[in-house]
Write a protein that holds these residues in place. Structure first.
Motif, short mmCIF file in Angstrom:
data_model
loop_
_atom_site.label_atom_id
_atom_site.label_comp_id
_atom_site.label_asym_id
_atom_site.label_seq_id
_atom_site.Cartn_x
_atom_site.Cartn_y
_atom_site.Cartn_z
N ARG A 11 22.44 89.62 125.90
CA ARG A 11 22.49 91.08 125.77
C ARG A 11 23.56 91.67 126.69
N LYS A 12 23.65 91.17 127.92
CA LYS A 12 24.64 91.68 128.86
C LYS A 12 26.05 91.25 128.45
N PHE A 70 26.98 90.78 125.38
CA PHE A 70 27.29 91.61 124.22
C PHE A 70 27.76 92.99 124.67
N PHE A 71 27.10 93.55 125.69
CA PHE A 71 27.52 94.85 126.22
C PHE A 71 28.92 94.76 126.83
N ASN A 84 22.79 86.93 130.49
CA ASN A 84 22.15 86.69 129.21
C ASN A 84 23.01 87.24 128.07
#
Length: 211
Positions: free
Chosen positions: A4-5, A7-8, A2
């Motif tokens: 968020r992952k 982006f990390f 996803n």
């Protein structure tokens, strides 16, 4: 994976690039006082500039990493046989090591280093083998060849600007190859953990009884 992952992974890879580039650049500046942006006197400025360059290295490394994932998906779809794609990757990795050794051998006089033509391929091969071996231990043996290909071929492609041309020199090679290698290793060793968490969450949600 996803957003968020991803982006990390994106920002953490850039952070790895900044840290490794700063450390490598500082060590090179310590051993070679002529290495630096405006001289060894401006240590803080040089460290800051190296960190900014490392951020760019991290972003560039992630572009190469996801390009390889796309290539891997397309190749498996076309060839249908995983062992054929692995054999092609293994051959390409060996060819790349031999090719870069030959290229550096031709330029060894202008580089003022008679050993770089075998030191760089050998160091890259040993490092790539270590990362691939560790990756296969974390996941399975099928990950060995793709990781080896990523750490050798993709790293050389990403670092190509420092490996050829009139401005090529040993310091520039080390300054770019080492952070690129570290960023690629970080991404490939982290990827299965991010994907595994997502798959575990999907399996758990599908196992819930319907209300």
């Amino acid at each position: 994976m996803n957003l968020r992952k991803w982006f990390f992974l994106f920002w953490s890879t850039m952070a790895v690039g900044a840290v490794v580039t700063t450390v490598v650049g500082s060590l090179m500046q310590w051993t070679d006082r002529s290495f630096g942006f405006i001289g060894v006197e401006a240590v803080g400025f040089n460290a800051g500039m190296m960190a900014l360059v490392g951020l760019l290295f991290g972003a560039f490394s992630q572009m190469g990493f996801f390009s390889y994932l796309t290539l891997n998906y397309i190749a498996l779809s076309v060839l249908r046989k995983g062992y054929l794609w692995n054999a092609l990757q293994a051959y390409t990795a060996l060819f790349a090591l031999g090719g870069i050794g030959y290229l550096l051998y031709q330029d060894r006089t202008s580089l003022n280093n008679d050993l770089i033509f075998w030191m760089l391929p050998l160091g890259l091969a040993i490092g790539a083998y270590g990362v691939a071996y560790y990756k296969s231990k974390l996941t399975n043996n099928n990950a060995f060849i793709p990781t080896l290909f990523l750490q050798i071929v993709v790293t050389l492609i990403e670092s190509w600007k420092a490996l050829q041309g009139e401005g090529a020199n040993v310091n520039a090679m080390i300054f770019m190859v080492v952070p690129m290698f570290a960023c690629n290793a970080y991404q490939v060793l982290l990827l299965h953990r991010l994907v595994r968490k997502e798959q575990t969450a999907d399996s758990a949600s599908s196992a819930k009884p319907a209300v």
